[in-house]
Design an enzyme around this catalytic site. Structure first.
Site, PDB file in Angstrom:
ATOM      1  N   GLY A   1       5.607   2.852   4.029  1.00  0.00           N
ATOM      2  CA  GLY A   1       4.964   2.533   5.298  1.00  0.00           C
ATOM      3  C   GLY A   1       5.067   1.069   5.691  1.00  0.00           C
TER       4      GLY A   1
ATOM      5  N   LYS B   1       3.485  -8.482   5.128  1.00  0.00           N
ATOM      6  CA  LYS B   1       3.623  -7.687   6.355  1.00  0.00           C
ATOM      7  C   LYS B   1       3.004  -8.475   7.504  1.00  0.00           C
ATOM      8  CE  LYS B   1       1.546  -3.594   8.190  1.00  0.00           C
ATOM      9  NZ  LYS B   1       0.992  -2.264   8.082  1.00  0.00           N
TER      10      LYS B   1
ATOM     11  N   THR C   1      10.261   6.704   2.196  1.00  0.00           N
ATOM     12  CA  THR C   1      10.455   6.975   0.767  1.00  0.00           C
ATOM     13  C   THR C   1       9.147   7.043  -0.015  1.00  0.00           C
ATOM     14  OG1 THR C   1      10.621   4.636   0.154  1.00  0.00           O
ATOM     15  CG2 THR C   1      12.662   5.732   0.874  1.00  0.00           C
TER      16      THR C   1
ATOM     17  N   GLU D   1      -8.350   7.918  12.215  1.00  0.00           N
ATOM     18  CA  GLU D   1      -8.877   6.668  11.655  1.00  0.00           C
ATOM     19  C   GLU D   1     -10.037   6.953  10.690  1.00  0.00           C
ATOM     20  OE1 GLU D   1      -7.862   3.429  12.116  1.00  0.00           O
ATOM     21  OE2 GLU D   1      -6.116   4.322  13.058  1.00  0.00           O
TER      22      GLU D   1
ATOM     23  N   HIS E   1      -3.699   1.309  -0.177  1.00  0.00           N
ATOM     24  CA  HIS E   1      -4.153   1.834   1.112  1.00  0.00           C
ATOM     25  C   HIS E   1      -4.818   3.211   0.977  1.00  0.00           C
ATOM     26  CE1 HIS E   1      -4.076   2.570   5.433  1.00  0.00           C
ATOM     27  NE2 HIS E   1      -3.544   3.751   5.180  1.00  0.00           N
TER      28      HIS E   1
ATOM     29  N   HIS F   1     -10.787   4.812   7.696  1.00  0.00           N
ATOM     30  CA  HIS F   1      -9.961   3.602   7.765  1.00  0.00           C
ATOM     31  C   HIS F   1     -10.752   2.333   8.061  1.00  0.00           C
ATOM     32  CE1 HIS F   1      -6.700   6.386   7.493  1.00  0.00           C
ATOM     33  NE2 HIS F   1      -5.792   5.434   7.574  1.00  0.00           N
TER      34      HIS F   1
ATOM     35  N   LYS G   1       2.665   4.316  16.022  1.00  0.00           N
ATOM     36  CA  LYS G   1       2.058   2.986  15.824  1.00  0.00           C
ATOM     37  C   LYS G   1       2.915   2.120  14.906  1.00  0.00           C
ATOM     38  CE  LYS G   1      -2.097   4.371  14.475  1.00  0.00           C
ATOM     39  NZ  LYS G   1      -3.511   4.311  14.081  1.00  0.00           N
TER      40      LYS G   1
HETATM   41  N1  LIG Z   1       2.013   3.523  11.505  1.00  0.00           N
HETATM   42  C1  LIG Z   1       1.023   4.172  11.010  1.00  0.00           C
HETATM   43  O1  LIG Z   1       0.417   4.939  11.712  1.00  0.00           O
HETATM   44  C2  LIG Z   1       0.645   3.999   9.549  1.00  0.00           C
HETATM   45  C3  LIG Z   1      -0.012   5.033   8.895  1.00  0.00           C
HETATM   46  C4  LIG Z   1      -0.298   4.889   7.540  1.00  0.00           C
HETATM   47  C5  LIG Z   1       0.036   3.724   6.884  1.00  0.00           C
HETATM   48  N2  LIG Z   1       0.662   2.724   7.554  1.00  0.00           N
HETATM   49  C6  LIG Z   1       1.005   1.480   6.847  1.00  0.00           C
HETATM   50  O2  LIG Z   1       1.824   1.790   5.721  1.00  0.00           O
HETATM   51  C7  LIG Z   1       1.580   0.842   4.696  1.00  0.00           C
HETATM   52  C8  LIG Z   1       1.368   1.563   3.396  1.00  0.00           C
HETATM   53  O3  LIG Z   1       2.480   2.410   3.131  1.00  0.00           O
HETATM   54  P1  LIG Z   1       2.963   2.734   1.630  1.00  0.00           P
HETATM   55  O4  LIG Z   1       1.846   3.253   0.851  1.00  0.00           O
HETATM   56  O5  LIG Z   1       4.185   3.542   1.763  1.00  0.00           O
HETATM   57  O6  LIG Z   1       3.233   1.270   1.043  1.00  0.00           O
HETATM   58  P2  LIG Z   1       4.548   0.431   0.724  1.00  0.00           P
HETATM   59  O7  LIG Z   1       5.614   0.633   1.714  1.00  0.00           O
HETATM   60  O8  LIG Z   1       4.073  -0.966   0.521  1.00  0.00           O
HETATM   61  O9  LIG Z   1       5.026   1.038  -0.660  1.00  0.00           O
HETATM   62  C9  LIG Z   1       4.154   1.052  -1.770  1.00  0.00           C
HETATM   63  C10 LIG Z   1       4.925   0.729  -3.056  1.00  0.00           C
HETATM   64  O10 LIG Z   1       5.837   1.779  -3.346  1.00  0.00           O
HETATM   65  C11 LIG Z   1       7.122   1.241  -3.613  1.00  0.00           C
HETATM   66  N3  LIG Z   1       8.088   2.275  -3.264  1.00  0.00           N
HETATM   67  C12 LIG Z   1       8.539   2.621  -2.044  1.00  0.00           C
HETATM   68  N4  LIG Z   1       9.339   3.689  -2.138  1.00  0.00           N
HETATM   69  C13 LIG Z   1       9.410   4.009  -3.455  1.00  0.00           C
HETATM   70  C14 LIG Z   1      10.072   5.032  -4.186  1.00  0.00           C
HETATM   71  N5  LIG Z   1      10.803   5.972  -3.587  1.00  0.00           N
HETATM   72  N6  LIG Z   1       9.933   5.052  -5.530  1.00  0.00           N
HETATM   73  C15 LIG Z   1       9.160   4.120  -6.171  1.00  0.00           C
HETATM   74  N7  LIG Z   1       8.491   3.155  -5.538  1.00  0.00           N
HETATM   75  C16 LIG Z   1       8.613   3.112  -4.179  1.00  0.00           C
HETATM   76  C17 LIG Z   1       7.163  -0.015  -2.795  1.00  0.00           C
HETATM   77  O11 LIG Z   1       8.125  -0.924  -3.276  1.00  0.00           O
HETATM   78  C18 LIG Z   1       5.753  -0.544  -2.963  1.00  0.00           C
HETATM   79  O12 LIG Z   1       5.633  -1.224  -4.178  1.00  0.00           O
HETATM   80  C19 LIG Z   1       0.388   0.020   5.113  1.00  0.00           C
HETATM   81  O13 LIG Z   1       0.809  -1.253   5.520  1.00  0.00           O
HETATM   82  C20 LIG Z   1      -0.192   0.799   6.284  1.00  0.00           C
HETATM   83  O14 LIG Z   1      -0.824  -0.039   7.230  1.00  0.00           O
HETATM   84  C21 LIG Z   1       0.985   2.844   8.861  1.00  0.00           C
END
Ligand SMILES: NC(=O)c1ccc[n+]([C@@H]2O[C@H](COP(=O)([O-])OP(=O)(O)OC[C@H]3O[C@@H](n4cnc5c(N)ncnc54)[C@H](O)[C@@H]3O)[C@@H](O)[C@H]2O)c1
Length: 377
Positions: A111, A82, A135, A250, A269, A253, A148
């Site tokens: 995310g 990322k 998802t 936050e 996370h 965080h 964000k």
């Molecule tokens: N913009 C914001 O305000 C904000 C808020 C919270 C988190 N984030 C960001 O989001 C990221 C974390 O998000 P996350 O936890 O979704 O991580 P991610 O997108 O990396 O997904 C986590 C894992 O789940 C898998 N996955 C995704 N969808 C799936 C599904 N339907 N079934 C099975 N596996 C699936 C992915 O391949 C990955 O291995 C961080 O980079 C964080 O900084 C941003």
């Protein structure tokens, strides 16, 4: 649509900006219609797809053609990938595939995919339309309820970013049911954070939804999504750029991001933020007299998500301390060289402010180090 389909629409509000958020169990079949209605004049829909969702993408693409030219870039999400290189590479691919100012970037994934797609949409041609199809629980309940967008720099997480509003958000809660149990449970930490910081009245709904997870996962996820939107919306409506009151989200965080990085990705996370909240609660108890009962509420909510003393991760606490010092909340308030800015609680639902509307307070590094040792040592 099958009888079990339940579909809801909430308007997300960020100041003057309103974004329709469609969600429900079994929504997927209705999403092509939502995109046709909301983006009728678009030429190309470029999906940024988590490879795990390749089949979902194929089903959606079949229904979206020929109304739109649809293509995709697959991306394996990770905190290491990322970064700005990924954003630049995807923009190059987008232009090579005929993306124009009338095109739309569609994020299909968690995310990580959402943040990278958000950066691409914000930067390409100085901004084209963005659709989020989250998802994962973090994506659906937290990330998309925020403007964000950010990627990581070598120096730290989410240090390079901007604010950018999607045109539309849609989530089939069935998608979330394939997320691995550990990731699902720890992702719900962000919802516990909402209960602890702004919505203590939702504790019972949160714990009930946690129990419902094993019985009817999709309906439980619906409850969590509603907790997420209801907790975040009042603050984000007033502070869409999360620079004042909404900095409360936050909570946990500052230390959480540092744990995530120091663990080289082995602590996810949500789990990392959970530990970050326990550290913040320990500091709140030491500095602000957070009650033992409120500390207990933290432990109870984290325990319901499997974050207990027995499951604490082995991380290098010195490395965590160093990373905290580079946290991206530096600069919001005046801090001495041996202090870090953190969100702390006076009580559950009551955030400490250094001035009215600014929910960050300086914490001496030695106090932070002590709390890290108490919680994670
Ligand atoms: N913009 C914001 O305000 C904000 C808020 C919270 C988190 N984030 C960001 O989001 C990221 C974390 O998000 P996350 O936890 O979704 O991580 P991610 O997108 O990396 O997904 C986590 C894992 O789940 C898998 N996955 C995704 N969808 C799936 C599904 N339907 N079934 C099975 N596996 C699936 C992915 O391949 C990955 O291995 C961080 O980079 C964080 O900084 C941003």
């Amino acid at each position: 649509m099958p009888a079990s389909v339940s579909v809801h629409l909430r308007q997300l509000e960020f100041g003057e900006t309103r974004i329709p958020y469609h969600y429900g169990v079994g929504l997927e079949g209705g999403i092509p219609d939502l995109l046709r209605q909301g983006l009728g004049d678009a030429d190309v829909l470029l999906f940024l797809v988590d490879g795990r969702l390749a089949d979902t993408y194929q089903r959606l693409a079949r229904q979206l053609r020929p109304a739109f030219e649809v293509s995709s870039v697959e991306f394996e999400p990770s905190e290491y990938a990322k970064n700005l290189n990924a954003v630049g590479d995807i923009m190059e691919q987008a232009v090579a595939r005929g993306v124009t100012r009338k095109s739309v970037i569609v994020a299909l994934g968690g995310g990580t995919i959402g943040n990278i797609a958000g950066m691409v949409a914000a930067l390409l041609f100085r901004g084209i339309r963005l659709v989020h199809l989250p998802t994962t629980p973090v994506g659906a309940f937290d990330s998309v309820i925020s403007l964000k967008q950010a990627v990581n720099l070598t120096a730290g997480k989410n240090l390079c970013g901007t604010f950018f509003a999607p045109t539309l958000v849609a989530c089939d809660l069935d998608w979330l049911t394939t997320v691995p149990a550990r990731l699902l449970r720890t992702s719900l930490v962000e919802m516990a954070k909402n209960v602890l910081t702004t919505s203590p009245g939702q504790e019972r709904k949160f714990l009930a939804a946690t129990e419902l997870l094993t019985v009817d996962q999709a309906r439980a996820l619906e409850s969590f999504l509603e907790i997420g939107i209801s907790a975040k919306q009042p603050l984000l409506r007033a502070d869409g750029k999360e620079k004042r009151e909404a900095l409360v989200f936050e909570y946990g965080h500052t230390v959480g991001h540092a744990i995530e990085l120091a663990s080289a990705g082995t602590v996810g996370h949500g789990e990392a933020v959970g530990w970050g909240m326990l550290v913040a609660a320990e500091i709140s108890r030491a500095r602000l007299d957070l009650s033992a009962e409120d500390l207990g509420t933290h432990t109870r909510l984290m325990g319901a998500l499997g974050i207990t003393r027995a499951t604490r991760p082995a991380v290098d606490l010195a490395a965590v301390g160093e990373l905290v010092a580079k946290d991206n909340k530096r600069g919001y308030i005046a801090c001495g060289p041996d202090e870090v800015a953190m969100v702390l609680l006076r009580s559950v639902g009551e955030v400490a402010c250094s001035e009215p509307g600014m929910p960050l307070v300086p914490v001496p590094v030695e106090v932070l180090d002590g709390a890290l040792r108490t919680v994670l040592g």
